[in-house]
Design a protein around this motif. Sequence first.
Motif, PDB file in Angstrom:
ATOM      1  N   HIS A 199       0.970  -1.458  -0.142  1.00  0.00           N
ATOM      2  CA  HIS A 199       0.044   0.151   0.236  1.00  0.00           C
ATOM      3  C   HIS A 199       0.565   1.674   0.187  1.00  0.00           C
ATOM      4  O   HIS A 199       2.196   1.001   0.654  1.00  0.00           O
ATOM      5  N   VAL A 200       0.197   2.589  -0.513  1.00  0.00           N
ATOM      6  CA  VAL A 200       0.707   3.559  -1.239  1.00  0.00           C
ATOM      7  C   VAL A 200      -0.526   4.300   0.361  1.00  0.00           C
ATOM      8  O   VAL A 200      -1.266   4.663  -0.437  1.00  0.00           O
ATOM      9  N   LEU A 201       0.156   5.168   1.017  1.00  0.00           N
ATOM     10  CA  LEU A 201      -0.575   5.660   1.991  1.00  0.00           C
ATOM     11  C   LEU A 201      -0.095   7.620   1.434  1.00  0.00           C
ATOM     12  O   LEU A 201       1.043   8.018   1.964  1.00  0.00           O
ATOM     13  N   VAL A 202      -1.404   8.198   1.755  1.00  0.00           N
ATOM     14  CA  VAL A 202      -1.367   9.148   1.964  1.00  0.00           C
ATOM     15  C   VAL A 202      -1.535   9.929   3.179  1.00  0.00           C
ATOM     16  O   VAL A 202      -2.440   9.568   4.133  1.00  0.00           O
ATOM     17  N   SER A 203      -0.211  11.144   3.904  1.00  0.00           N
ATOM     18  CA  SER A 203      -0.406  11.400   4.873  1.00  0.00           C
ATOM     19  C   SER A 203      -0.375  13.138   5.009  1.00  0.00           C
ATOM     20  O   SER A 203       0.208  13.434   4.386  1.00  0.00           O
ATOM     21  N   THR A 204      -1.032  13.257   6.256  1.00  0.00           N
ATOM     22  CA  THR A 204      -1.492  14.717   5.815  1.00  0.00           C
ATOM     23  C   THR A 204      -1.203  15.295   6.539  1.00  0.00           C
ATOM     24  O   THR A 204      -1.606  16.406   7.636  1.00  0.00           O
ATOM     25  N   LEU A 205      -0.623  14.672   8.112  1.00  0.00           N
ATOM     26  CA  LEU A 205      -0.351  15.153   9.410  1.00  0.00           C
ATOM     27  C   LEU A 205       0.879  16.283   9.130  1.00  0.00           C
ATOM     28  O   LEU A 205       1.480  16.369   8.383  1.00  0.00           O
TER      29      LEU A 205
END
Length: 307
Positions: A199-205
């Motif tokens: 998986h490739v995750l989108v991170s908006t941290l």
Amino acid sequence: MPDGNSTVLELHHLRVLDVLLREHSLTRAAQVLHVTQPALSKTLARLRRYFDDPLFVRVSHRMEPTPKALELAAPVAGILEKMRTLRTEHVPFDPKLSARTFNFCVVDAGLIKLLPPLVERVLNEAPRVRLNVMQLDGQHLEPWLESGTVDFAMGSFPSLVKGVRRQPLWMEEYVSVVNRGHPRLTATPTLKEFAAERHVLVSTLGVGHAHLQVERSLEQAIPPDNIICRVPIFIAAAVVAKHTDAVATIPLSIANTLAADLNLEVIRTPLKLPKIEIFQYWHDRFHREPGNKWIRSVFQSLFRKRS
């Protein structure tokens, strides 16, 4: 202002001082003001000569204001506020004639959904109006709204509370996308099959967006070794899925567009992910400002889902 000083200050010099007091960074202030850093440094030098004070000193990686700069903060903000009032309250806003630029912040998922119909609408109703999308920065979003650096923001930012108004637009759901003809996954995979993939995750941290809830839910369901990379934008996740067998989980509102453009297949995400309510945000100070009211009405008519 000091008497007998040959240096003449103009309104944009006060604007620079106001932005520096908020940003504590020449680099970020230059981005907000849309000027080069050397030009900003030149203006700061003029301000220092005028007030006979360094105004800002470097402490670690920040530009910290001197006592003199802090003393100037309130009167400078007051002058700028009076000028904004003079400029807006007594001048009607006519979209057909206006050459105003509206600044707003939104995550890239919002851009994919919003920009095509928005640009078409603005070109038809306000051909000289321009749109400027600024890079989202959760740490500075609230002061940017308060100061008018950005006219409004789009997304889901639960922490925006101080003097910020909001209007709900739509409820966002999530699906997953994979390269068409994926060797293992069908359109309705089981949770076990889904979690076993890369998986490739989108991170908006750090930006304050509620997408972080979705990211945390995916982290709980997917073994850490199967998360091959994290990216800050949804388009990048979709591109990785296009060129690998990785799975990208993205908002439904943009999944079909990206799937068509990148030849991806939309599949069901086999776990319960939070739904995110999307709002448009603006500061109470600009609630009655005619131009702000007009651009908000455009967004409302284009994107608000009727219950």
